[in-house]
Design a protein around this motif. Structure first.
Motif, mmCIF file in Angstrom:
data_model
loop_
_atom_site.group_PDB
_atom_site.id
_atom_site.type_symbol
_atom_site.label_atom_id
_atom_site.label_comp_id
_atom_site.label_asym_id
_atom_site.label_seq_id
_atom_site.Cartn_x
_atom_site.Cartn_y
_atom_site.Cartn_z
ATOM 1 N N VAL A 206 0.725 -1.296 0.040
ATOM 2 C CA VAL A 206 -0.002 -0.108 0.142
ATOM 3 C C VAL A 206 0.796 1.202 -0.053
ATOM 4 O O VAL A 206 0.633 2.102 -0.743
ATOM 5 C CB VAL A 206 -0.937 -0.066 1.139
ATOM 6 C CG1 VAL A 206 -1.663 1.338 1.297
ATOM 7 C CG2 VAL A 206 -1.926 -1.189 1.137
ATOM 8 N N TRP A 207 1.861 1.372 0.856
ATOM 9 C CA TRP A 207 3.020 2.261 0.972
ATOM 10 C C TRP A 207 4.019 2.224 -0.038
ATOM 11 O O TRP A 207 4.791 1.015 0.046
ATOM 12 C CB TRP A 207 3.286 2.492 2.421
ATOM 13 C CG TRP A 207 2.103 2.934 3.299
ATOM 14 C CD1 TRP A 207 1.435 1.735 3.885
ATOM 15 C CD2 TRP A 207 1.759 3.830 3.623
ATOM 16 N NE1 TRP A 207 0.252 2.490 4.630
ATOM 17 C CE2 TRP A 207 0.436 3.813 4.638
ATOM 18 C CE3 TRP A 207 1.960 5.279 3.508
ATOM 19 C CZ2 TRP A 207 -0.240 4.828 5.298
ATOM 20 C CZ3 TRP A 207 1.232 6.386 3.953
ATOM 21 C CH2 TRP A 207 0.047 6.188 4.869
ATOM 22 N N GLY A 208 4.397 2.968 -0.904
ATOM 23 C CA GLY A 208 5.391 3.058 -1.697
ATOM 24 C C GLY A 208 6.954 3.169 -1.106
ATOM 25 O O GLY A 208 7.123 3.497 0.297
ATOM 26 N N ASN A 209 7.790 3.383 -2.065
ATOM 27 C CA ASN A 209 9.234 3.526 -1.741
ATOM 28 C C ASN A 209 9.711 5.093 -1.153
ATOM 29 O O ASN A 209 10.447 5.548 -1.913
ATOM 30 C CB ASN A 209 10.037 3.001 -2.810
ATOM 31 C CG ASN A 209 10.057 1.600 -2.872
ATOM 32 O OD1 ASN A 209 9.509 0.672 -1.951
ATOM 33 N ND2 ASN A 209 10.015 0.754 -4.054
ATOM 34 N N HIS A 210 9.005 5.590 -0.308
ATOM 35 C CA HIS A 210 8.948 7.141 -0.043
ATOM 36 C C HIS A 210 9.116 7.294 1.462
ATOM 37 O O HIS A 210 9.023 6.535 2.132
ATOM 38 C CB HIS A 210 8.005 7.908 -0.724
ATOM 39 C CG HIS A 210 7.374 7.444 -2.186
ATOM 40 N ND1 HIS A 210 8.253 7.587 -3.178
ATOM 41 C CD2 HIS A 210 6.569 6.863 -2.572
ATOM 42 C CE1 HIS A 210 7.730 7.216 -4.259
ATOM 43 N NE2 HIS A 210 6.636 6.745 -3.874
ATOM 44 N N CYS A 211 9.654 8.302 1.547
ATOM 45 C CA CYS A 211 9.643 8.902 3.163
ATOM 46 C C CYS A 211 9.030 10.396 3.104
ATOM 47 O O CYS A 211 9.459 11.209 2.485
ATOM 48 C CB CYS A 211 10.945 9.037 3.592
ATOM 49 S SG CYS A 211 11.415 9.695 5.137
ATOM 50 N N SER A 212 8.037 10.543 4.132
ATOM 51 C CA SER A 212 7.334 11.560 4.595
ATOM 52 C C SER A 212 7.753 12.235 5.753
ATOM 53 O O SER A 212 7.524 11.429 6.795
ATOM 54 C CB SER A 212 5.970 11.603 4.223
ATOM 55 O OG SER A 212 5.438 11.489 2.987
ATOM 56 N N LEU A 213 7.927 13.494 6.021
ATOM 57 C CA LEU A 213 8.292 14.073 7.286
ATOM 58 C C LEU A 213 7.164 15.184 7.708
ATOM 59 O O LEU A 213 6.990 15.878 6.809
ATOM 60 C CB LEU A 213 9.683 14.653 7.453
ATOM 61 C CG LEU A 213 10.931 13.697 7.100
ATOM 62 C CD1 LEU A 213 11.929 14.529 6.767
ATOM 63 C CD2 LEU A 213 11.160 13.160 8.624
#
Length: 278
Positions: A206-213
């Motif tokens: 469901v969640w991709g290869n990213h990072c959120s702050l």
């Protein structure tokens, strides 16, 4: 965040008002300068999300002892409603369009965090650069599962954990949270079947290869305080069953679970998106 009506309004506050300093000096008999905090009122509306599961009377009468088909159906539907909500939230949080232009970066090649050769990538520098550039420092980090694993095994992170002694192993997520002085780290581990009904299941994250702050204020509503985003909810979640005589020969119970919600990005300046972290 609860809202009183299905159609609601939420406020997007003017960024400059909180940082433009007026003259605060007051003469002995003068009147202080006045300030006004502006905002834009945006209309939103929750949407209804629900599922039914028909349970024939025959299924209930022939159920093994200790097994409740209605209760089991309620649990299964609730799980699917929650998964649907998670998919929508992931699509919003991992969408580069939901961040200010200056608050996103896309990694590629040797800069990606799973490129360990000669420690080409530097996730510590990437994350600290992001945190230092935010007008309100993020207190929450959201990672796709594969990104979290790459971060925990990155040589630079391991050296920070070991005090530069050794660069192999796996670092506890709690250390990473403390390293970047965050309140929480959320790792998206959900799966969804992308194949059409009746075909062989194809499971993807469901969640991709990213990072959120993100800066999250747990006390924020739709009209007060500032936070990156909220889920507006109208009323309570619905769960129950009703008699349906059109289920099979003997009739049955129609189980329904649902909720009325809307995912709202309130302040895209309060988030930073590291796209394609791996």
């Amino acid at each position: 965040t609860p809202v009183g009506l299905q159609v609601f309004k939420y406020r997007k506050f003017a960024l400059a008002d909180g940082f433009t300093l007026p003259n605060t000096l007051v003469g002995r008999t003068s009147q202080p300068n006045q300030v006004e905090f502006g905002f834009t009122e945006v209309e939103g509306a929750t949407r209804d999300y629900a599922l039914d599961d028909p349970i024939p009377v025959a299924d209930m009468e022939n159920a093994p002892q200790g097994y409740d088909p209605v209760a089991r159906a309620t649990e299964n539907i609730t799980d699917l409603i929650a998964l649907d909500r998670e998919v929508r939230v992931a699509a919003a949080v991992f969408n580069a369009n939901n961040y200010a232009v200056a608050n996103k970066v896309q990694l590629a090649g040797n800069d990606q965090w799973n490129e360990y050769a000669q420690s080409a990538s530097d996730p510590i520098a990437d994350i600290m650069t992001a945190l230092d550039s935010m007008i309100m420092r993020a207190n929450v980090m959201v990672l796709g599962n594969a990104v979290a694993s790459a971060l925990r095994m990155h040589p630079r992170i391991i050296k920070a954990y070991n005090g530069t002694l050794g660069d192999t192993g796996i670092v506890p997520m709690e250390f990473i949270r403390q390293l970047f002085e965050l309140e929480a780290i959320f790792v998206g581990q959900g799966w969804i079947n992308t194949a059409k009904k009746g075909q062989t299941p194809v499971l993807t994250r469901v969640w991709g290869n990213h990072c959120s702050l993100l800066y999250r204020d747990s006390l924020a509503g739709v009209n007060d305080r500032v936070t990156y985003g909220v889920t507006a909810q109208w009323g309570d979640r619905v769960a129950g069953s009703i008699e349906d005589r059109d289920i099979g020969m003997r009739g049955g119970q129609r189980v329904r679970v649902g909720e009325s919600v809307a995912e709202v990005i309130c302040a895209n300046d309060l988030g930073y998106f590291i796209q394609d972290a791996i």
